[in-house]
Design a protein around this motif. Structure first.
Motif, PDB file in Angstrom:
ATOM      1  N   ALA A  19     151.132 100.017 -63.847  1.00  0.00           N
ATOM      2  CA  ALA A  19     151.173 101.271 -64.590  1.00  0.00           C
ATOM      3  C   ALA A  19     151.050 102.450 -63.627  1.00  0.00           C
ATOM      4  CB  ALA A  19     150.050 101.310 -65.617  1.00  0.00           C
ATOM      5  N   GLY A  20     151.404 103.620 -64.116  1.00  0.00           N
ATOM      6  CA  GLY A  20     151.386 104.816 -63.289  1.00  0.00           C
ATOM      7  C   GLY A  20     150.010 105.172 -62.756  1.00  0.00           C
ATOM      8  N   ASN A  21     148.966 104.704 -63.445  1.00  0.00           N
ATOM      9  CA  ASN A  21     147.590 104.991 -62.987  1.00  0.00           C
ATOM     10  C   ASN A  21     147.085 103.956 -61.987  1.00  0.00           C
ATOM     11  OD1 ASN A  21     147.251 102.762 -64.618  1.00  0.00           O
ATOM     12  ND2 ASN A  21     145.721 103.689 -65.974  1.00  0.00           N
ATOM     13  N   GLY A  22     147.961 103.028 -61.562  1.00  0.00           N
ATOM     14  CA  GLY A  22     147.565 102.024 -60.596  1.00  0.00           C
ATOM     15  C   GLY A  22     146.976 100.764 -61.191  1.00  0.00           C
ATOM     16  N   ALA A  54     144.287  84.246 -49.268  1.00  0.00           N
ATOM     17  CA  ALA A  54     145.464  85.116 -49.246  1.00  0.00           C
ATOM     18  C   ALA A  54     145.534  85.905 -50.538  1.00  0.00           C
ATOM     19  CB  ALA A  54     146.735  84.282 -49.066  1.00  0.00           C
ATOM     20  N   SER A  55     146.219  87.053 -50.451  1.00  0.00           N
ATOM     21  CA  SER A  55     146.337  87.969 -51.587  1.00  0.00           C
ATOM     22  C   SER A  55     147.767  88.471 -51.711  1.00  0.00           C
ATOM     23  CB  SER A  55     145.426  89.194 -51.398  1.00  0.00           C
ATOM     24  OG  SER A  55     144.090  88.830 -51.087  1.00  0.00           O
ATOM     25  N   VAL A  56     148.264  88.547 -52.944  1.00  0.00           N
ATOM     26  CA  VAL A  56     149.521  89.230 -53.234  1.00  0.00           C
ATOM     27  C   VAL A  56     149.178  90.532 -53.939  1.00  0.00           C
ATOM     28  CG1 VAL A  56     151.761  89.127 -54.399  1.00  0.00           C
ATOM     29  CG2 VAL A  56     150.733  87.031 -53.467  1.00  0.00           C
ATOM     30  N   HIS A  57     149.806  91.619 -53.485  1.00  0.00           N
ATOM     31  CA  HIS A  57     149.487  92.918 -54.074  1.00  0.00           C
ATOM     32  C   HIS A  57     150.729  93.796 -54.135  1.00  0.00           C
ATOM     33  CE1 HIS A  57     149.492  95.205 -50.188  1.00  0.00           C
ATOM     34  NE2 HIS A  57     149.128  94.035 -49.682  1.00  0.00           N
ATOM     35  N   PHE A  58     150.693  94.755 -55.041  1.00  0.00           N
ATOM     36  CA  PHE A  58     151.684  95.818 -55.038  1.00  0.00           C
ATOM     37  C   PHE A  58     151.460  96.683 -53.805  1.00  0.00           C
ATOM     38  CE2 PHE A  58     151.807  94.839 -59.597  1.00  0.00           C
ATOM     39  CZ  PHE A  58     153.166  94.944 -59.873  1.00  0.00           C
ATOM     40  N   VAL A  59     152.543  97.186 -53.240  1.00  0.00           N
ATOM     41  CA  VAL A  59     152.445  98.016 -52.042  1.00  0.00           C
ATOM     42  C   VAL A  59     152.273  99.475 -52.436  1.00  0.00           C
ATOM     43  CG1 VAL A  59     153.614  98.766 -49.936  1.00  0.00           C
ATOM     44  CG2 VAL A  59     153.831  96.388 -50.710  1.00  0.00           C
ATOM     45  N   THR A  60     151.269 100.108 -51.835  1.00  0.00           N
ATOM     46  CA  THR A  60     151.057 101.540 -51.991  1.00  0.00           C
ATOM     47  C   THR A  60     150.949 102.153 -50.594  1.00  0.00           C
ATOM     48  OG1 THR A  60     148.648 101.342 -52.053  1.00  0.00           O
ATOM     49  CG2 THR A  60     149.822 101.197 -54.172  1.00  0.00           C
ATOM     50  N   GLU A  61     150.679 103.432 -50.553  1.00  0.00           N
ATOM     51  CA  GLU A  61     150.608 104.124 -49.261  1.00  0.00           C
ATOM     52  C   GLU A  61     149.398 103.693 -48.438  1.00  0.00           C
ATOM     53  OE1 GLU A  61     151.192 108.391 -49.589  1.00  0.00           O
ATOM     54  OE2 GLU A  61     152.367 108.097 -51.417  1.00  0.00           O
ATOM     55  N   GLU A  62     148.438 103.066 -49.061  1.00  0.00           N
ATOM     56  CA  GLU A  62     147.252 102.604 -48.351  1.00  0.00           C
ATOM     57  C   GLU A  62     147.518 101.226 -47.757  1.00  0.00           C
ATOM     58  OE1 GLU A  62     142.477 101.834 -49.146  1.00  0.00           O
ATOM     59  OE2 GLU A  62     143.796 102.363 -50.796  1.00  0.00           O
ATOM     60  N   LEU A  63     147.408 101.072 -46.459  1.00  0.00           N
ATOM     61  CA  LEU A  63     147.729  99.817 -45.787  1.00  0.00           C
ATOM     62  C   LEU A  63     146.895  98.677 -46.351  1.00  0.00           C
ATOM     63  CD1 LEU A  63     149.192  98.306 -43.484  1.00  0.00           C
ATOM     64  CD2 LEU A  63     147.235  98.888 -42.016  1.00  0.00           C
ATOM     65  N   ASP A  64     147.589  97.652 -46.856  1.00  0.00           N
ATOM     66  CA  ASP A  64     146.945  96.469 -47.437  1.00  0.00           C
ATOM     67  C   ASP A  64     145.951  96.845 -48.526  1.00  0.00           C
ATOM     68  OD1 ASP A  64     148.379  94.842 -45.656  1.00  0.00           O
ATOM     69  OD2 ASP A  64     146.807  94.966 -44.137  1.00  0.00           O
ATOM     70  N   GLY A  65     146.179  97.989 -49.167  1.00  0.00           N
ATOM     71  CA  GLY A  65     145.216  98.478 -50.141  1.00  0.00           C
ATOM     72  C   GLY A  65     145.767  98.627 -51.539  1.00  0.00           C
ATOM     73  N   GLY A  66     146.971  98.129 -51.783  1.00  0.00           N
ATOM     74  CA  GLY A  66     147.571  98.271 -53.105  1.00  0.00           C
ATOM     75  C   GLY A  66     146.913  97.372 -54.141  1.00  0.00           C
ATOM     76  N   PRO A  67     147.163  97.642 -55.429  1.00  0.00           N
ATOM     77  CA  PRO A  67     146.537  96.868 -56.503  1.00  0.00           C
ATOM     78  C   PRO A  67     146.841  95.375 -56.382  1.00  0.00           C
ATOM     79  CG  PRO A  67     147.556  98.863 -57.370  1.00  0.00           C
ATOM     80  CD  PRO A  67     147.984  98.758 -55.956  1.00  0.00           C
ATOM     81  N   LEU A  68     145.783  94.584 -56.515  1.00  0.00           N
ATOM     82  CA  LEU A  68     145.881  93.143 -56.328  1.00  0.00           C
ATOM     83  C   LEU A  68     146.444  92.446 -57.562  1.00  0.00           C
ATOM     84  CD1 LEU A  68     142.428  92.651 -54.585  1.00  0.00           C
ATOM     85  CD2 LEU A  68     144.673  92.391 -53.507  1.00  0.00           C
ATOM     86  N   PHE A 126     139.230  92.385 -44.562  1.00  0.00           N
ATOM     87  CA  PHE A 126     140.090  92.078 -43.426  1.00  0.00           C
ATOM     88  C   PHE A 126     141.535  92.560 -43.614  1.00  0.00           C
ATOM     89  CE2 PHE A 126     137.091  88.309 -43.657  1.00  0.00           C
ATOM     90  CZ  PHE A 126     136.106  88.941 -42.921  1.00  0.00           C
ATOM     91  N   ARG A 127     141.667  93.843 -43.777  1.00  0.00           N
ATOM     92  CA  ARG A 127     142.995  94.441 -43.751  1.00  0.00           C
ATOM     93  C   ARG A 127     143.528  94.424 -42.326  1.00  0.00           C
ATOM     94  NH1 ARG A 127     142.201  99.755 -47.739  1.00  0.00           N
ATOM     95  NH2 ARG A 127     141.133  98.639 -49.422  1.00  0.00           N
ATOM     96  N   GLY A 128     144.842  94.609 -42.198  1.00  0.00           N
ATOM     97  CA  GLY A 128     145.428  94.675 -40.873  1.00  0.00           C
ATOM     98  C   GLY A 128     145.669  93.301 -40.274  1.00  0.00           C
ATOM     99  N   LEU A 129     145.582  93.218 -38.956  1.00  0.00           N
ATOM    100  CA  LEU A 129     145.971  92.017 -38.221  1.00  0.00           C
ATOM    101  C   LEU A 129     144.772  91.123 -37.893  1.00  0.00           C
ATOM    102  CD1 LEU A 129     148.463  93.712 -35.707  1.00  0.00           C
ATOM    103  CD2 LEU A 129     149.009  92.533 -37.853  1.00  0.00           C
TER     104      LEU A 129
END
Length: 222
Positions: free
Chosen positions: A197-200, A139-153, A120-123
């Motif tokens: 880390a740089g590898n995500g 609920a989830s806290v994650h690092f932000v990446t270019e993928e919407l709601d798809g960053g490392p958890l 359930f990414r998005g709204l």
């Protein structure tokens, strides 16, 4: 802990700012952060009042005054960087961010999302959970990446989906957990226990997280 040893933080909001309030309350307590500014893309929202009441500088950068997403995000970068944050937190910031913005804050920007990602990414996550017949939501806290709601958890919290729930009752139950896990992730980062880390790969206490930490009610927050 003196302010010199607190993590400088900037929060981005678009609305009421209940997660912002949880962070403010933590900072008043023992959360080792200095909230240097709260920035909203919308004027006259309650989150700005919450910050002002706490004596935190507020700024409004209205996206409607910019011709496109790229020019807005560049101006937002310049505004955020005036405060030299070590961490940027999205606390109900309802904007899709450009790749350049995300790369600028790689490894030092968090988001909180009201679902057990990657579901359930998005709204409209709560209605989606109900429509799919889920028995657990959260609920989830994650690092932000270019993928919407798809960053490392980083950390998640679960809540039960109960008979008779609607999107509103479920949202309220999830929000209570959001107010616990967002300050927790920020605390770990401020204590330099958490990094990307740089590898995500996410590391907590120098150990790679193979899956997000699952926060449970009554768990001692350390």
């Amino acid at each position: 802990m003196s302010d010199n040893h607190k993590l400088p933080l900037v929060a981005l909001i678009s609305g009421g700012g209940t997660n912002l309030q949880a962070i403010i309350d933590g900072a008043v307590g023992d959360l080792p952060v200095e909230i240097r500014a709260v920035i909203s893309n919308r004027p006259d929202v309650l989150g700005l009042t919450r910050a002002e009441n706490a004596g935190i500088p507020t700024r409004v950068l209205n996206h409607k005054t910019f011709p496109d997403r790229e020019s807005y995000d560049q101006a937002l970068i310049e505004l955020i960087d005036e405060y030299q944050p070590g961490l940027v937190v999205l606390a109900g910031f309802m904007r899709i961010l450009t790749p350049g913005f995300v790369r600028h804050y790689a490894g030092r920007m968090f988001n909180i999302h009201p679902s057990l990602l990657p579901k359930f990414r998005g709204l409209h996550t709560h209605q989606q959970a109900l429509d799919e017949g889920e028995t657990l939501h959260g609920a989830s806290v994650h690092f932000v990446t270019e993928e919407l709601d798809g960053g490392p958890l980083i950390v998640q919290a679960q809540v039960p989906v109960r008979d008779g729930d609607d999107a509103g009752t479920l949202a309220n139950r999830v929000l209570q957990r959001e107010h616990l896990i967002y300050p927790l992730a920020i605390r770990w980062f401020a204590q330099q226990r958490l990094h990307l880390a740089g590898n995500g790969q996410v590391y907590l206490d120098n150990q790679p997280l193979q899956q997000p930490v699952l926060f449970t009610p009554g768990q001692e927050i350390v």
